[in-house]
Design a protein around this motif. Structure first.
Motif, PDB file in Angstrom:
ATOM      1  N   LEU A  11       0.834  -1.207   0.000  1.00  0.00           N
ATOM      2  CA  LEU A  11       0.000   0.000   0.000  1.00  0.00           C
ATOM      3  C   LEU A  11       0.866   1.253   0.000  1.00  0.00           C
ATOM      4  N   ALA A  12       1.870   1.270   0.862  1.00  0.00           N
ATOM      5  CA  ALA A  12       2.770   2.423   0.920  1.00  0.00           C
ATOM      6  C   ALA A  12       3.533   2.582  -0.391  1.00  0.00           C
ATOM      7  N   GLY A  13       3.899   1.470  -1.009  1.00  0.00           N
ATOM      8  CA  GLY A  13       4.588   1.524  -2.301  1.00  0.00           C
ATOM      9  C   GLY A  13       3.724   2.146  -3.378  1.00  0.00           C
ATOM     10  N   GLY A  14       2.455   1.763  -3.430  1.00  0.00           N
ATOM     11  CA  GLY A  14       1.532   2.348  -4.406  1.00  0.00           C
ATOM     12  C   GLY A  14       1.382   3.844  -4.202  1.00  0.00           C
ATOM     13  N   THR A  15       1.282   4.242  -2.942  1.00  0.00           N
ATOM     14  CA  THR A  15       1.179   5.663  -2.622  1.00  0.00           C
ATOM     15  C   THR A  15       2.451   6.406  -3.025  1.00  0.00           C
ATOM     16  N   ALA A  16       3.609   5.790  -2.776  1.00  0.00           N
ATOM     17  CA  ALA A  16       4.886   6.434  -3.097  1.00  0.00           C
ATOM     18  C   ALA A  16       5.038   6.661  -4.597  1.00  0.00           C
ATOM     19  N   VAL A  17       4.614   5.702  -5.409  1.00  0.00           N
ATOM     20  CA  VAL A  17       4.709   5.868  -6.861  1.00  0.00           C
ATOM     21  C   VAL A  17       3.902   7.084  -7.298  1.00  0.00           C
ATOM     22  N   VAL A  18       2.688   7.178  -6.806  1.00  0.00           N
ATOM     23  CA  VAL A  18       1.819   8.288  -7.193  1.00  0.00           C
ATOM     24  C   VAL A  18       2.342   9.601  -6.619  1.00  0.00           C
ATOM     25  N   GLN A  19       2.826   9.560  -5.393  1.00  0.00           N
ATOM     26  CA  GLN A  19       3.336  10.769  -4.749  1.00  0.00           C
ATOM     27  C   GLN A  19       4.547  11.328  -5.491  1.00  0.00           C
ATOM     28  N   ALA A  20       5.394  10.459  -6.018  1.00  0.00           N
ATOM     29  CA  ALA A  20       6.620  10.904  -6.687  1.00  0.00           C
ATOM     30  C   ALA A  20       6.387  11.374  -8.123  1.00  0.00           C
ATOM     31  N   ALA A  21       5.301  10.952  -8.735  1.00  0.00           N
ATOM     32  CA  ALA A  21       5.045  11.323 -10.128  1.00  0.00           C
ATOM     33  C   ALA A  21       5.046  12.843 -10.289  1.00  0.00           C
ATOM     34  N   GLY A  22       5.811  13.309 -11.243  1.00  0.00           N
ATOM     35  CA  GLY A  22       5.871  14.737 -11.522  1.00  0.00           C
ATOM     36  C   GLY A  22       6.769  15.530 -10.589  1.00  0.00           C
ATOM     37  N   THR A  23       7.515  14.863  -9.721  1.00  0.00           N
ATOM     38  CA  THR A  23       8.412  15.556  -8.806  1.00  0.00           C
ATOM     39  C   THR A  23       9.865  15.252  -9.166  1.00  0.00           C
ATOM     40  N   ASP A  24      10.772  15.912  -8.459  1.00  0.00           N
ATOM     41  CA  ASP A  24      12.197  15.654  -8.657  1.00  0.00           C
ATOM     42  C   ASP A  24      12.581  14.244  -8.238  1.00  0.00           C
ATOM     43  N   TRP A  26      11.066  11.547  -9.109  1.00  0.00           N
ATOM     44  CA  TRP A  26      10.560  10.576 -10.070  1.00  0.00           C
ATOM     45  C   TRP A  26      11.652   9.681 -10.654  1.00  0.00           C
ATOM     46  N   ASN A  27      12.743  10.243 -11.128  1.00  0.00           N
ATOM     47  CA  ASN A  27      13.773   9.410 -11.758  1.00  0.00           C
ATOM     48  C   ASN A  27      14.385   8.416 -10.780  1.00  0.00           C
ATOM     49  N   GLY A  28      14.614   8.839  -9.556  1.00  0.00           N
ATOM     50  CA  GLY A  28      15.134   7.917  -8.551  1.00  0.00           C
ATOM     51  C   GLY A  28      14.148   6.824  -8.218  1.00  0.00           C
ATOM     52  N   LEU A  29      12.873   7.176  -8.142  1.00  0.00           N
ATOM     53  CA  LEU A  29      11.843   6.171  -7.896  1.00  0.00           C
ATOM     54  C   LEU A  29      11.754   5.190  -9.048  1.00  0.00           C
ATOM     55  N   ARG A  30      11.779   5.687 -10.269  1.00  0.00           N
ATOM     56  CA  ARG A  30      11.701   4.807 -11.452  1.00  0.00           C
ATOM     57  C   ARG A  30      12.797   3.747 -11.399  1.00  0.00           C
ATOM     58  N   ARG A  31      14.007   4.181 -11.105  1.00  0.00           N
ATOM     59  CA  ARG A  31      15.131   3.249 -11.049  1.00  0.00           C
ATOM     60  C   ARG A  31      14.918   2.198  -9.960  1.00  0.00           C
ATOM     61  N   ARG A  32      14.479   2.630  -8.804  1.00  0.00           N
ATOM     62  CA  ARG A  32      14.278   1.704  -7.694  1.00  0.00           C
ATOM     63  C   ARG A  32      13.155   0.712  -7.975  1.00  0.00           C
ATOM     64  N   VAL A  33      12.050   1.178  -8.532  1.00  0.00           N
ATOM     65  CA  VAL A  33      10.939   0.272  -8.860  1.00  0.00           C
ATOM     66  C   VAL A  33      11.366  -0.695  -9.958  1.00  0.00           C
ATOM     67  N   GLN A  98      14.136  -3.495   0.007  1.00  0.00           N
ATOM     68  CA  GLN A  98      14.214  -2.579  -1.130  1.00  0.00           C
ATOM     69  C   GLN A  98      13.031  -1.622  -1.144  1.00  0.00           C
ATOM     70  N   LEU A  99      11.852  -2.144  -0.824  1.00  0.00           N
ATOM     71  CA  LEU A  99      10.656  -1.310  -0.808  1.00  0.00           C
ATOM     72  C   LEU A  99      10.734  -0.280   0.317  1.00  0.00           C
ATOM     73  N   GLN A 100      11.262  -0.666   1.467  1.00  0.00           N
ATOM     74  CA  GLN A 100      11.458   0.289   2.560  1.00  0.00           C
ATOM     75  C   GLN A 100      12.422   1.397   2.143  1.00  0.00           C
ATOM     76  N   GLU A 101      13.504   1.030   1.453  1.00  0.00           N
ATOM     77  CA  GLU A 101      14.465   2.029   0.971  1.00  0.00           C
ATOM     78  C   GLU A 101      13.798   2.979  -0.019  1.00  0.00           C
ATOM     79  N   LEU A 102      12.970   2.421  -0.900  1.00  0.00           N
ATOM     80  CA  LEU A 102      12.230   3.238  -1.864  1.00  0.00           C
ATOM     81  C   LEU A 102      11.322   4.221  -1.127  1.00  0.00           C
ATOM     82  N   VAL A 106      11.525   8.356  -1.256  1.00  0.00           N
ATOM     83  CA  VAL A 106      10.421   9.220  -1.686  1.00  0.00           C
ATOM     84  C   VAL A 106      10.032  10.184  -0.570  1.00  0.00           C
ATOM     85  N   ALA A 107       9.964   9.695   0.660  1.00  0.00           N
ATOM     86  CA  ALA A 107       9.603  10.575   1.775  1.00  0.00           C
ATOM     87  C   ALA A 107      10.611  11.708   1.929  1.00  0.00           C
ATOM     88  N   ALA A 108      11.880  11.392   1.796  1.00  0.00           N
ATOM     89  CA  ALA A 108      12.919  12.420   1.935  1.00  0.00           C
ATOM     90  C   ALA A 108      12.909  13.389   0.758  1.00  0.00           C
TER      91      ALA A 108
END
Length: 167
Positions: A11-24, A26-33, A98-102, A106-108
């Motif tokens: 659930l937190a992972g799904g939220t993180a993907v959406v939260q990061a979309a359109g932000t700085d 995003w590229n780091g999240l894409r790589r991690r996912v 890995q998901l916790q690191e992701l 995103v939170a940071a």
């Protein structure tokens, strides 16, 4: 690993993907996912990047951003759940790390976010926030409030805010 823990991570992972979309972030999240899902398979890596890019595109052009955010969060939660369920216990442990690191990344990177919140009402000297409330001054990173609900204060000493509050 407990099913409840894996479900909460998904659930937190799904939220993180959406939260990061359109932000700085995003590229780091894409790589991690990509790395989380690919597990060394280049074709899977490419497929995940396509899915992520589709998510970002849909979110940037949605007419009803609140509904689309919820839909995309649910889709990604399901993807993370399916991935975690497909792994043996040691694989689940590694993927959970890995998901916790992701999530930490995103939170940071994105800070606090409130989107599509409801109405907040403060009465009898109370306070209410429809958005993000930061207390203690120790928060870092940005805070974003989008489409926050109405905020009403009723009575002496009451206060209500729709948006971001730093106390």
């Amino acid at each position: 690993m407990l099913v409840e823990t894996l479900t909460a991570l998904a659930l937190a992972g799904g939220t993180a993907v959406v939260q990061a979309a359109g932000t700085d972030a995003w590229n780091g999240l894409r790589r991690r996912v990509r790395d989380l899902f690919a597990r060394g398979d280049a074709a899977r890596a490419d497929a995940e990047l396509e899915r992520l890019d589709h998510t970002a595109e849909v979110l940037s052009s949605a007419n009803d951003i609140g509904a689309e955010r919820l839909r995309q969060e649910g889709l990604w939660q399901g993807r993370f759940e399916a991935l975690l369920e497909s792994l043996d216990a040691p694989g689940q442990e590694r993927a959970a790390e890995q998901l916790q690191e992701l999530l930490s990344f995103v939170a940071a990177s994105t800070g606090d976010v409130a989107i599509g919140t409801g109405k907040a009402v403060a009465r009898e000297g109370g306070s209410a926030v429809s958005g993000v409330k930061r207390t203690g001054g120790g928060q870092t990173g940005p805070a974003t409030a989008v489409n926050t609900g109405d905020a009403e204060a009723e009575g002496p000493g009451s206060g209500a805010v729709s948006g971001v509050v730093n106390e």
